[in-house]
Design a protein around this motif. Structure first.
Motif, mmCIF file in Angstrom:
data_model
loop_
_atom_site.group_PDB
_atom_site.id
_atom_site.type_symbol
_atom_site.label_atom_id
_atom_site.label_comp_id
_atom_site.label_asym_id
_atom_site.label_seq_id
_atom_site.Cartn_x
_atom_site.Cartn_y
_atom_site.Cartn_z
ATOM 1 N N ALA A 198 47.000 41.332 38.492
ATOM 2 C CA ALA A 198 45.657 41.001 38.107
ATOM 3 C C ALA A 198 44.571 42.056 38.785
ATOM 4 O O ALA A 198 43.694 42.490 38.371
ATOM 5 C CB ALA A 198 45.221 39.596 38.389
ATOM 6 N N PHE A 199 45.114 42.524 40.119
ATOM 7 C CA PHE A 199 44.297 43.208 40.772
ATOM 8 C C PHE A 199 44.235 44.569 40.190
ATOM 9 O O PHE A 199 42.985 45.123 39.948
ATOM 10 C CB PHE A 199 44.895 43.218 42.259
ATOM 11 C CG PHE A 199 44.309 44.543 42.828
ATOM 12 C CD1 PHE A 199 43.250 44.927 43.561
ATOM 13 C CD2 PHE A 199 44.930 45.793 43.046
ATOM 14 C CE1 PHE A 199 42.408 45.810 44.273
ATOM 15 C CE2 PHE A 199 44.490 46.912 43.674
ATOM 16 C CZ PHE A 199 43.378 46.956 44.243
ATOM 17 N N ILE A 200 45.192 45.329 39.664
ATOM 18 C CA ILE A 200 44.796 46.455 38.861
ATOM 19 C C ILE A 200 43.948 46.814 38.116
ATOM 20 O O ILE A 200 42.918 47.697 38.133
ATOM 21 C CB ILE A 200 46.685 47.163 38.666
ATOM 22 C CG1 ILE A 200 47.329 47.208 39.960
ATOM 23 C CG2 ILE A 200 46.462 48.315 37.885
ATOM 24 C CD1 ILE A 200 48.786 47.556 39.405
ATOM 25 N N PRO A 201 43.945 45.987 37.010
ATOM 26 C CA PRO A 201 43.005 46.247 35.797
ATOM 27 C C PRO A 201 41.464 45.973 36.338
ATOM 28 O O PRO A 201 40.680 46.493 35.930
ATOM 29 C CB PRO A 201 43.424 45.426 34.765
ATOM 30 C CG PRO A 201 44.298 44.197 35.280
ATOM 31 C CD PRO A 201 45.031 45.121 36.569
ATOM 32 N N ILE A 202 41.493 45.047 37.180
ATOM 33 C CA ILE A 202 40.056 44.563 37.657
ATOM 34 C C ILE A 202 39.561 45.713 38.693
ATOM 35 O O ILE A 202 38.363 45.888 38.518
ATOM 36 C CB ILE A 202 40.069 43.150 38.459
ATOM 37 C CG1 ILE A 202 40.485 41.944 37.436
ATOM 38 C CG2 ILE A 202 38.798 42.749 39.123
ATOM 39 C CD1 ILE A 202 40.767 40.685 38.251
ATOM 40 N N PHE A 203 40.443 46.227 39.580
ATOM 41 C CA PHE A 203 39.961 47.281 40.306
ATOM 42 C C PHE A 203 39.618 48.391 39.618
ATOM 43 O O PHE A 203 38.574 49.091 39.964
ATOM 44 C CB PHE A 203 41.020 47.331 41.515
ATOM 45 C CG PHE A 203 40.666 48.655 42.535
ATOM 46 C CD1 PHE A 203 39.914 48.141 43.493
ATOM 47 C CD2 PHE A 203 41.007 50.109 42.098
ATOM 48 C CE1 PHE A 203 39.670 49.102 44.489
ATOM 49 C CE2 PHE A 203 40.720 50.919 43.196
ATOM 50 C CZ PHE A 203 39.884 50.304 44.341
ATOM 51 N N PHE A 204 40.244 48.858 38.733
ATOM 52 C CA PHE A 204 39.949 50.127 37.781
ATOM 53 C C PHE A 204 39.057 50.048 36.979
ATOM 54 O O PHE A 204 38.556 50.968 36.171
ATOM 55 C CB PHE A 204 41.336 50.642 37.546
ATOM 56 C CG PHE A 204 42.172 51.410 38.562
ATOM 57 C CD1 PHE A 204 41.983 52.523 39.225
ATOM 58 C CD2 PHE A 204 43.179 50.579 39.070
ATOM 59 C CE1 PHE A 204 42.778 53.266 40.316
ATOM 60 C CE2 PHE A 204 44.146 51.198 40.182
ATOM 61 C CZ PHE A 204 43.661 52.422 40.578
ATOM 62 N N GLY A 205 38.822 48.882 36.597
ATOM 63 C CA GLY A 205 37.926 48.665 35.439
ATOM 64 C C GLY A 205 36.463 48.115 36.156
ATOM 65 O O GLY A 205 35.377 47.889 35.333
ATOM 66 N N THR A 206 36.247 48.400 37.358
ATOM 67 C CA THR A 206 35.110 47.969 37.846
ATOM 68 C C THR A 206 34.467 49.525 38.480
ATOM 69 O O THR A 206 35.201 50.036 39.087
ATOM 70 C CB THR A 206 35.277 47.255 39.268
ATOM 71 O OG1 THR A 206 35.652 45.729 39.051
ATOM 72 C CG2 THR A 206 34.017 47.176 39.941
ATOM 73 N N ALA B 157 30.918 48.238 45.563
ATOM 74 C CA ALA B 157 30.820 46.871 46.267
ATOM 75 C C ALA B 157 31.828 46.122 45.603
ATOM 76 O O ALA B 157 32.557 45.195 46.117
ATOM 77 C CB ALA B 157 29.423 46.294 46.206
ATOM 78 N N GLU B 158 31.814 46.056 44.202
ATOM 79 C CA GLU B 158 32.758 45.176 43.297
ATOM 80 C C GLU B 158 34.176 45.492 43.440
ATOM 81 O O GLU B 158 35.238 44.887 43.712
ATOM 82 C CB GLU B 158 32.554 45.311 41.923
ATOM 83 C CG GLU B 158 30.855 44.919 41.457
ATOM 84 C CD GLU B 158 30.550 45.265 40.118
ATOM 85 O OE1 GLU B 158 31.766 45.615 39.348
ATOM 86 O OE2 GLU B 158 29.467 44.999 39.890
ATOM 87 N N LYS B 159 34.490 46.882 43.811
ATOM 88 C CA LYS B 159 35.916 47.383 44.078
ATOM 89 C C LYS B 159 36.353 46.899 45.371
ATOM 90 O O LYS B 159 37.411 46.282 45.454
ATOM 91 C CB LYS B 159 35.961 48.748 44.025
ATOM 92 C CG LYS B 159 35.986 49.108 42.684
ATOM 93 C CD LYS B 159 36.245 50.818 42.717
ATOM 94 C CE LYS B 159 36.150 51.347 41.265
ATOM 95 N NZ LYS B 159 36.404 52.825 41.110
ATOM 96 N N THR B 160 35.435 46.959 46.482
ATOM 97 C CA THR B 160 35.767 46.302 47.531
ATOM 98 C C THR B 160 35.936 44.881 47.839
ATOM 99 O O THR B 160 36.861 44.423 48.437
ATOM 100 C CB THR B 160 34.452 46.734 48.792
ATOM 101 O OG1 THR B 160 34.294 48.127 48.687
ATOM 102 C CG2 THR B 160 34.905 46.201 50.070
ATOM 103 N N THR B 161 35.139 44.370 47.083
ATOM 104 C CA THR B 161 35.451 42.708 46.867
ATOM 105 C C THR B 161 36.628 42.556 46.231
ATOM 106 O O THR B 161 37.467 41.768 47.005
ATOM 107 C CB THR B 161 34.132 42.144 46.174
ATOM 108 O OG1 THR B 161 33.039 42.427 46.807
ATOM 109 C CG2 THR B 161 34.397 40.518 46.272
ATOM 110 N N LEU C 157 39.185 44.307 46.311
ATOM 111 C CA LEU C 157 40.641 44.627 46.983
ATOM 112 C C LEU C 157 40.852 43.711 48.046
ATOM 113 O O LEU C 157 41.876 43.210 48.479
ATOM 114 C CB LEU C 157 40.241 46.003 47.664
ATOM 115 C CG LEU C 157 41.326 46.670 48.525
ATOM 116 C CD1 LEU C 157 42.673 46.865 48.139
ATOM 117 C CD2 LEU C 157 40.849 47.947 49.185
ATOM 118 N N THR C 158 39.445 43.417 48.940
ATOM 119 C CA THR C 158 39.686 42.380 50.047
ATOM 120 C C THR C 158 40.217 41.108 49.508
ATOM 121 O O THR C 158 40.933 40.276 50.433
ATOM 122 C CB THR C 158 38.108 42.367 50.577
ATOM 123 O OG1 THR C 158 37.214 41.999 49.825
ATOM 124 C CG2 THR C 158 38.210 43.578 51.444
#
Length: 995
Positions: free
Chosen positions: A793-801, A805-809, A811-812
């Motif tokens: 779930a992290f991969i599409p959310i991270f690269f779709g952001t 700030a959203e990417k940092t959130t 990831l963490t």
């Protein structure tokens, strides 16, 4: 018949020459009418050209009388001649005469009239001329004109100048201002006491600029004055940023309705409300008084049109209303001496002016001839003395210049006489006749104060310096007057506060093609019209470089609010108070607290069976990795700098690597033990606690090595990302302060941890078939399955952001969730049992599989083994080995219970096969049945089988004590716990003294 004229000029003009001859000269100073001209005798004769009448209509040469521009100017010349002739200091003993002609405001008529001035200079052939008696004719020699004063209109002056230059007669104009006359190569004998229209055009341009107009039209009379003036104005206007909407000409002979067409054409460009006019009085009068303006359509009344030198406003009922009227004239002053002179003129004392009688009738609205009076008419018969109150008089504006022109000629003759005839009274031979070329030199060198006190000089082209008075026609209290509102002498001095506009207001009317662009807008010029443009906004990240261009700001800048300049883009970072930081920080704090709680619990209950069964060494390593995963959140949110960015590189992947390396080591150990048990009776290598720690730290070191290489290749530093929040609206653009970890670098950083996670998941899948009583395999499997779901779930959310700030959130939170899954599934159940169910934290047996084996089968297995030792000794050694093994290994509580019905009466134990052998047989509580089975203790302290019954274990009674004894009872139902690692059967060393 006189034929000599035809050899030089057309017959018609020759006839006029003959007609212009006078029979005899009259006494000096007396005037006489002659061929529509005034003739004054004198030692030196000056010619004069004045528009006494306007242009005639319907084929007539002359029209109505012009009182001001005609009679006033003509009388000004006569007045000046009288003053010079009566001045003992100027041309003493020399009298100036005159020959004054009427040009009728028409250049062709003036050309015909001016031929009179050159009659005396034309060589006459009278050989064939005979009188009726056969004798030679008596031909009166015409007076010789030494210079000409005039003409008024530029077109007339140009015509006359072309003739006079052929005969080298100097000419001084008092009103001609056409720029063409400044051409010294074509009009070398022409001079003027008024400035050229070049100055007037510049003065008009300065006025237009002062009134902030940039879009005007021009209207010019056809001819040299109008066309040349407009040409000069059009040449000067662009330099002042003024454009000409259209140029319209007034024909020489305008037809009926011509002015209506001109008006409609001018109003086609509605934005050009100011119109510069270079037109003579007759054209303006024809348009105004002739009713053309008056008959304009009603729609013209609503159009306010500004004129230079005439500003006007259309009105149906009044024609041209002078509410909006300005004019620009050479500086002139009204001289009271001429007013007294002219007011004293009557029919009796002014007979030398042949047109004065006509002026008298026009001025006093009377008739001199009784036959001209009509019955019932209000017109009365003229008297010799008129009353001034019966007429209106105001000195005409060019009177001063007429007097100055006559005086300029007089001063030139005076200087010439002093130079050529020193000490001579009257004319000398060197001035009889006067050389026109010499006289021109003296004219160009005169320098004296004019009648109004202004200096009179000429430049090399014969032009006077530019001096203009700016007038505005104003109406105050129903009284109309021209008011001086400024002057122009090389520079404009305009009193804007003295100007009045329609309605009595002071608001300047506009005459612009396009409104000025707002700040931040560039001008897109209309093709061919540089004063008309469309305003285009400098949008996006552009700012206004100049009025025609926009330029993009530097990558780290954005335009200010009105896009006139660039300002630095504000730098922001992820703040602790931001919602994007609060959520992950909260999760991290809760996770850290939970992790520390588990660690404290494990340390407190370090020697309990559950803690031991968890594998204490790897458990603490795993908990350390979980703690670092949570702690990474604070590094990701902290302000990026060199130290923060370096720590991010180290710990972002390190926590996950530690966690998944420990889990991988556990799953791999389980898998190897099971696989080894299927192949041989020997134990797999490297399953001791020390070996497991070495394997775990080896896997972790690979992560650290990769990070070190990264530091060497690309040292860590912070950067400002201006593209992350480069929004469409520059106002919201921000620069993001962050570490130099790109998305690709981040994937590489976490890639190793993900590889460990995937590998661990694979082992978890392979060990899913472990018997359910093994308490570690399945929780690890569930942990890895859930972790995989989190990171998928992290991969599409991270690269779709898009935003940092959203990417940092993302990831963490993903890292914290992974740690939470491991913490919750592996350790929270154990902590729950330790704290809330301590009764379960004790050694116990669990039966998971039952098998009934016949005694014969077991006997056969047992009979194959040999060796015997006292069971007490064997049992004691076995228990010791079990306890030692339990300190490090984590084994599942998997047992196989065999129920044997064996008659052991008189039975002898088999000889031991290995080093030691013991049978442990348990009966009911309080009873002990000892039975010997072969077993072997390996060097690695792991029990290994040597067949189905190749290993045995010691039992424990309910009281928790070991018992020894011999079989004294009858055969009974016995319970035996053989160990078979190959089959997946293990004892549980973590449960002390229990199998």
């Amino acid at each position: 018949m006189i034929s000599w004229v035809t050899s030089l000029l057309p017959a018609e003009l020759g006839a006029r020459f003959l007609w212009g001859w006078a029979p005899a000269a009259k006494p000096r100073g007396q005037g006489s009418p002659h061929m529509n001209s005034i003739r004054l005798d004198g030692d030196l004769t000056l010619g004069g050209l004045f528009p006494v009448h306007g242009r005639g209509a319907e084929g007539k040469a002359c029209g109505e009388l012009k009182k001001e521009k005609g009679i006033h100017r003509l009388e000004a010349m006569l007045f000046a001649l009288d003053r010079i002739n009566n001045d003992p200091e100027l041309l003493p003993n020399i009298t100036l005469g005159a020959r004054i002609l009427d040009t009728c405001s028409r250049d062709t008529h003036a050309l015909e009239q001016s031929l009179t001035f050159v009659q005396a200079l034309i060589e006459k052939d009278s050989t064939e001329v005979r009188c009726a008696g056969g004798g030679p004719p008596i031909i009166t020699k015409p007076e010789r004109v030494v210079g000409v004063i005039g003409a008024s209109g530029s077109s007339v002056s140009i015509m006359v100048a072309n003739i006079l230059r052929l005969f080298k007669i100097p000419q001084i104009s008092y009103a001609s201002t056409a720029p063409d006359l400044s051409d010294n190569s074509r009009y070398d004998f022409f001079s003027r006491v008024v400035p050229s229209d070049t100055y007037q055009a510049q003065a008009m341009v300065d006025i237009v600029k002062a009134l902030k107009w940039n879009y005007v039209s021009t209207l010019a009379s056809e001819g040299s004055y109008g066309e040349s003036g407009v040409e000069v104005a059009q040449g000067s206007l662009p330099a002042g940023g003024v454009c000409v909407a259209q140029s319209v000409k007034i024909p020489r002979e305008p037809k009926a309705g011509e002015f209506d067409k001109i008006i409609r054409r001018l109003l086609e460009t509605s934005h050009a409300r100011a119109i510069i006019i270079f037109a003579n009085e007759d054209d303006i009068r024809c348009g105004g008084e002739g009713g053309t303006w008056r008959g304009a359509p009603a729609r013209l009344r609503r159009s306010r049109v500004s004129w230079l030198p005439l500003f006007t406003e259309w009105d149906d009922s009044h024609g041209i209303t002078p509410d909006f009227l300005n004019s620009c004239h050479p500086s002139a002053l009204s001289w009271a001496g001429f007013d007294r002179y002219f007011s004293s003129r009557t029919l009796d004392n002014n007979r030398r002016n042949i047109w004065f009688a006509e002026f008298w009738e026009e001025n006093f609205h009377c008739k001199l001839s009784r036959h001209a009076l009509k019955k019932g008419s209000s017109i009365k018969k003229c008297t010799s003395k008129g009353r001034r109150e019966d007429s209106s008089y105001e000195q005409e504006g060019k009177v001063q210049f007429v007097i100055d022109a006559v005086y300029a000629m007089g001063h030139a003759l005076h200087n010439m006489h002093k130079s050529l005839c020193p000490g001579k009274v009257g004319l000398c031979s060197r001035m009889d006749p006067v050389d026109g070329v010499e006289l021109l030199k003296y004219i160009r060198n005169v320098n004296f104060s004019g009648i109004a006190g202004t200096p009179v000089t000429f430049n090399e082209n014969g032009d006077a310096p530019g001096r203009y008075d700016i007038y505005q026609y104003q109406i105050r209290n129903a009284t109309a007057e021209y008011k001086v509102i400024g002057q122009w002498t090389d520079h404009l001095h305009l009193k804007l506060d003295s100007m009045r506009w329609p309605g009595g207001g002071r608001q300047l009317p506009s005459s612009i093609c396009s409104l000025p662009c707002k700040p931040g807008e560039r001008k897109k010029l209309v093709k061919g019209i540089p004063c008309c443009w469309h305003c285009e906004r400098c949008d996006g990240y552009q700012y206004q470089l100049d009025e025609f261009h926009c330029k993009r700001c530097h990558f780290n800048e954005r335009p200010n609010e009105n896009h006139t300049s660039c300002t630095p883009i504000p730098i922001i970072k992820l703040e602790w108070s931001s919602p994007w930081a609060v959520v992950p920080v909260f999760i991290a704090i809760v996770g850290i607290i939970a992790t520390l709680f588990v660690v404290v619990t494990f340390v407190r209950y370090n020697d309990t069976p559950i803690v031991k069964a968890s594998g204490r060494e790897l458990s603490y390593v795993l908990l350390t990795g979980i703690f670092l995963c949570y702690a990474t959140t604070f590094l990701m949110i902290a302000e990026p700098d060199l130290s923060t960015c370096s720590l991010r590189r180290i710990f972002l992947g390190l926590g996950m690597s530690i966690s998944y390396a420990a889990l991988l080591t556990k799953t791999n150990r389980i898998y190897r033990i099971f696989e080894q048990g299927k192949k041989s009776v020997s134990a797999p290598r490297f399953i001791s606690p020390a070996s497991q720690l070495v394997i775990t730290f080896s896997l972790i070191s690979l992560q650290l090595v990769g990070v070190c290489i990264w530091f060497i290749v690309d040292p860590s530093h912070s950067v400002i990302d201006y593209e992350d929040q480069r929004t469409t609206n520059p106002h919201f653009a921000r620069g993001i302060l962050k570490c130099d970890i790109s998305d690709l670098s981040l994937i590489c950083l976490l890639g190793y941890s993900m590889l460990l996670m995937v590998t661990c998941t694979v082992y978890a899948i392979k060990t899913r078939g472990v018997p359910e009583t093994f308490n570690e395999a399945k929780p690890i499997g569930f942990t890895m399955y859930t972790t995989c779901i989190v990171w998928l779930a992290f991969i599409p959310i991270f690269f779709g952001t898009s935003q940092s700030a959203e990417k940092t959130t993302t990831l963490t939170i993903s890292v914290s969730l992974s740690a939470s899954v491991s913490l919750g599934m592996l350790y929270m159940p154990k902590v729950y049992i330790i704290l809330f169910h301590p009764e379960q934290n004790v050694p116990k047996r669990k039966r998971s599989l039952k098998a009934v084996v016949t005694a014969a089968t077991m006997s056969n297995k047992f009979s194959q083994k040999g060796g015997f030792r006292p069971n007490g000794e064997a049992k004691s050694e076995l228990c010791e080995n079990l306890e030692t093994q339990g300190k490090g290994a984590v084994w599942g509580q998997l047992r196989l219970e065999l129920r044997l019905s064996v008659d052991i009466s008189g039975m002898k134990p088999p000889s031991p096969m290995g080093s030691e052998a013991t049978w442990a047989v348990l009966g009911k509580p309080g009873m002990v049945h000892t039975f010997l089975l072969p077993f072997r203790v390996s060097k690695t302290r792991a029990l290994q089988e040597e067949g189905m019954a190749g290993a045995s274990a010691a039992g424990v009674l309910g009281e928790g004590k070991f018992h020894r004894g011999s079989i004294t009872e009858n055969p009974a139902e016995l319970q035996m716990f053989p160990l078979c690692p190959r089959c997946g059967w293990f004892s549980a060393p973590e449960t002390k003294g229990s199998l």
